[in-house]
Design a protein around this motif. Sequence first.
Motif, mmCIF file in Angstrom:
data_model
loop_
_atom_site.group_PDB
_atom_site.id
_atom_site.type_symbol
_atom_site.label_atom_id
_atom_site.label_comp_id
_atom_site.label_asym_id
_atom_site.label_seq_id
_atom_site.Cartn_x
_atom_site.Cartn_y
_atom_site.Cartn_z
ATOM 1 N N GLY A 39 23.535 67.606 28.265
ATOM 2 C CA GLY A 39 23.664 68.754 27.381
ATOM 3 C C GLY A 39 24.815 69.682 27.714
ATOM 4 N N ARG A 42 30.754 67.044 28.094
ATOM 5 C CA ARG A 42 30.774 65.895 27.187
ATOM 6 C C ARG A 42 29.489 65.092 27.205
ATOM 7 N NH1 ARG A 42 35.751 62.574 29.077
ATOM 8 N NH2 ARG A 42 35.177 63.479 31.088
ATOM 9 N N PRO A 44 25.751 64.414 26.169
ATOM 10 C CA PRO A 44 24.692 64.811 25.243
ATOM 11 C C PRO A 44 23.332 64.690 25.905
ATOM 12 C CG PRO A 44 25.288 62.549 24.830
ATOM 13 C CD PRO A 44 26.202 63.032 25.944
ATOM 14 N N THR A 50 27.019 60.685 20.796
ATOM 15 C CA THR A 50 28.118 61.604 21.009
ATOM 16 C C THR A 50 28.829 61.838 19.692
ATOM 17 O OG1 THR A 50 29.656 59.822 21.497
ATOM 18 C CG2 THR A 50 28.449 60.752 23.354
ATOM 19 N N SER A 51 29.757 62.790 19.670
ATOM 20 C CA SER A 51 30.442 63.146 18.438
ATOM 21 C C SER A 51 31.264 62.000 17.881
ATOM 22 C CB SER A 51 31.350 64.364 18.676
ATOM 23 O OG SER A 51 32.305 64.076 19.682
ATOM 24 N N GLU A 156 19.452 79.557 21.734
ATOM 25 C CA GLU A 156 19.009 78.759 20.597
ATOM 26 C C GLU A 156 19.056 79.548 19.294
ATOM 27 O OE1 GLU A 156 16.006 75.390 22.393
ATOM 28 O OE2 GLU A 156 15.136 77.312 21.777
ATOM 29 N N GLY A 159 23.342 81.085 19.315
ATOM 30 C CA GLY A 159 24.504 80.462 19.913
ATOM 31 C C GLY A 159 24.898 81.232 21.163
ATOM 32 N N SER A 194 32.565 76.981 25.842
ATOM 33 C CA SER A 194 32.657 75.634 25.283
ATOM 34 C C SER A 194 31.355 74.843 25.366
ATOM 35 C CB SER A 194 33.764 74.844 25.994
ATOM 36 O OG SER A 194 33.401 74.536 27.332
ATOM 37 N N GLN A 195 30.329 75.415 25.986
ATOM 38 C CA GLN A 195 29.088 74.666 26.168
ATOM 39 C C GLN A 195 28.240 74.640 24.897
ATOM 40 O OE1 GLN A 195 28.969 72.851 28.842
ATOM 41 N NE2 GLN A 195 30.840 73.922 29.525
ATOM 42 N N GLN A 196 27.343 73.665 24.838
ATOM 43 C CA GLN A 196 26.417 73.537 23.721
ATOM 44 C C GLN A 196 25.248 74.501 23.917
ATOM 45 O OE1 GLN A 196 25.407 69.247 23.120
ATOM 46 N NE2 GLN A 196 26.872 68.918 24.782
ATOM 47 N N SER A 198 22.267 74.284 22.950
ATOM 48 C CA SER A 198 21.064 73.526 23.305
ATOM 49 C C SER A 198 21.080 73.125 24.777
ATOM 50 C CB SER A 198 20.935 72.285 22.423
ATOM 51 O OG SER A 198 22.093 71.459 22.542
ATOM 52 N N GLY A 199 22.274 72.800 25.298
ATOM 53 C CA GLY A 199 22.381 72.461 26.714
ATOM 54 C C GLY A 199 22.146 73.653 27.606
#
Length: 281
Positions: A39, A42, A44, A50-51, A156, A159, A194-196, A198-199
């Motif tokens: 998460g 790079r 997932p 992945t993207s 969540e 963002g 730059s992080q997700q 959700s991660g």
Amino acid sequence: MADLPLVLLHAYPLDARMWNAVRGQLSARTRVITPDQRGMGRSPFPDAPTSNGDSPASATTASNGAVSGAVASGSAGQPDREPNLDDAARDVVALLDRLEIDRVVLGGCSMGGYLTMAVLRAAPERVGGLVLIDTKAEADTDEARANRLSVADRAEAEGITGWLADATVPALLSDSTRERQPEVEALVRELVDSQQPSGVAWAQRAMAARPDSTDTLRAADVPALVLVGERDGLTPPDAARAMADVLPAARLETIPEAGHLTPLEAPEAVAKAITDWYPAG
């Protein structure tokens, strides 16, 4: 231990790029593997594409033997499970299996240290040495746990852009680093942003649920290096000293002027400490 590869696990809320400044010097000593945790960066969540449609189990190997990239494995737990570092530990073991590596020197910074201890609980036979950087063995207090869960909920819902870096960077870096190395602060902010979301949420909930690892370290009869920034306010020198005291064979070193992210704040000192310690095993 001197011939074992070195696996380094990154801090929250960053990714494997935090090791860029130390990777070159360390790679001259041994093979260096720096994966992104599930998460983050790079990598997932397991079973998520992945993207670009590649498998999430991918990793990149450089000509010097360094490995970076995704660590999450579809066999290491479903993304809808309650977040737990034990699943992330299985990710690391699965990565070693894919790379056909039996045993490594395992290390991490901050959350990467917590994950290192989770791997040590899950598969102690895979760990031939430890590098614990700006981390601690203790579980969260009730207040710290509540704060983590609040951050997870906000990530969540909203963002993370802007507010997460504002909330975390002042605590991650020493005042000296922020004053004298503004480029380091800029890089850390870039990595955080730059992080997700959700991660970030998964990581916070997993850290909130982690157990005390003091007994795990006490049973770790392998060479260990404990590094801490002199001005680390999150996992201070006393916490590093407590880990070194319970580890059977530990060296403790303090990095002057640095805060919680010594590999970014003082990369030459961190790389030298690790390379000088490595042959001691």
